[in-house]
Motif scaffolding. Structure first.
Motif, PDB file in Angstrom:
ATOM      1  N   ASP A  26      42.972  37.144  44.202  1.00 51.87           N
ATOM      2  CA  ASP A  26      42.553  38.033  45.289  1.00 51.87           C
ATOM      3  C   ASP A  26      41.037  38.138  45.396  1.00 51.87           C
ATOM      4  N   ASP A  27      40.372  38.345  44.261  1.00 54.34           N
ATOM      5  CA  ASP A  27      38.905  38.442  44.278  1.00 54.34           C
ATOM      6  C   ASP A  27      38.268  37.112  44.676  1.00 54.34           C
ATOM      7  N   PHE A  28      38.824  36.020  44.162  1.00 55.70           N
ATOM      8  CA  PHE A  28      38.360  34.678  44.501  1.00 55.70           C
ATOM      9  C   PHE A  28      38.457  34.446  46.013  1.00 55.70           C
ATOM     10  N   PHE A  29      39.619  34.749  46.585  1.00 59.52           N
ATOM     11  CA  PHE A  29      39.821  34.566  48.019  1.00 59.52           C
ATOM     12  C   PHE A  29      38.867  35.437  48.831  1.00 59.52           C
ATOM     13  N   GLU A  30      38.613  36.641  48.347  1.00 59.26           N
ATOM     14  CA  GLU A  30      37.740  37.576  49.072  1.00 59.26           C
ATOM     15  C   GLU A  30      36.368  36.980  49.357  1.00 59.26           C
TER      16      GLU A  30
END
Length: 183
Positions: A26-30
């Motif tokens: 999730d953080d990576f995609f953000e």
């Protein structure tokens, strides 16, 4: 070839560099889905599914020929993911390619410099690599300044050598030999 089955996290003054895990998705995609991030990169995740596919393609262990191993760049004090560094282990066992991304809100704080210096130290002195290269879009002036700051030199400028979104783009190759490393 020095093969390491486990990646031991690297600590710097402010950062923790560890293996990128699916729990980082999730953080990576953000940050990776932001136009200002993918402007100069070939990976442009349109949704979480595409980002998850990225994770499925990275190696689970470092120093395997012709694979990418991805590091999470985290703030040491709270383990917050702020970026990632890819290490492409090339076929000859002596060379690697690196790529890096730092989330925009954490840029211009020296984190990329700190992380890259630590990764280069690791690659030269723990893994025993001879040469490190980086591919950069010549329009990405900030990335070029970073590569030059850490001692990499421009070796090539290929004209319209990479196709992205039906456009042919230039590519510059920067490199550093172990005997040139001064940090």
């Amino acid at each position: 070839m020095v093969t390491m089955n486990v990646f031991e996290p690297i600590l710097t003054d402010r950062l923790l560099l560890r293996k990128l895990e699916i729990t980082d998705l999730d953080d990576f995609f953000e940050y990776r889905s932001l136009p200002e991030i993918y402007e100069f990169q070939s990976f442009k995740p349109e949704d979480l599914k595409k980002a998850k596919e990225f994770f499925s393609k990275i190696s689970s262990i470092p120093d395997i020929r012709n694979t990418w191993f991805q590091l999470a760049v985290c703030i040491k004090e709270n383990s917050k993911l702020i970026g990632d560094i890819g290490i492409h282990y090339l076929n000859d066992d002596a060379q690697v390619e690196i790529g890096y991304t730092i989330a925009p809100i954490f840029q211009r704080n020296g984190y990329a410099t700190e992380a890259l210096i630590a990764v280069i130290q690791y690659l030269f002195y723990r893994v025993g690599k001879h040469r490190i290269i980086a591919s950069v879009d010549p329009r990405n002036e900030r990335s070029i300044k970073l590569l030059e700051k850490i001692g990499m030199r421009k070796e090539a400028h290929f004209i319209k050598s990479i196709k992205a979104d039906d456009l042919w783009l230039d590519d510059c190759i920067y490199a550093l030999l172990k005997e040139e490393w001064i940090f």
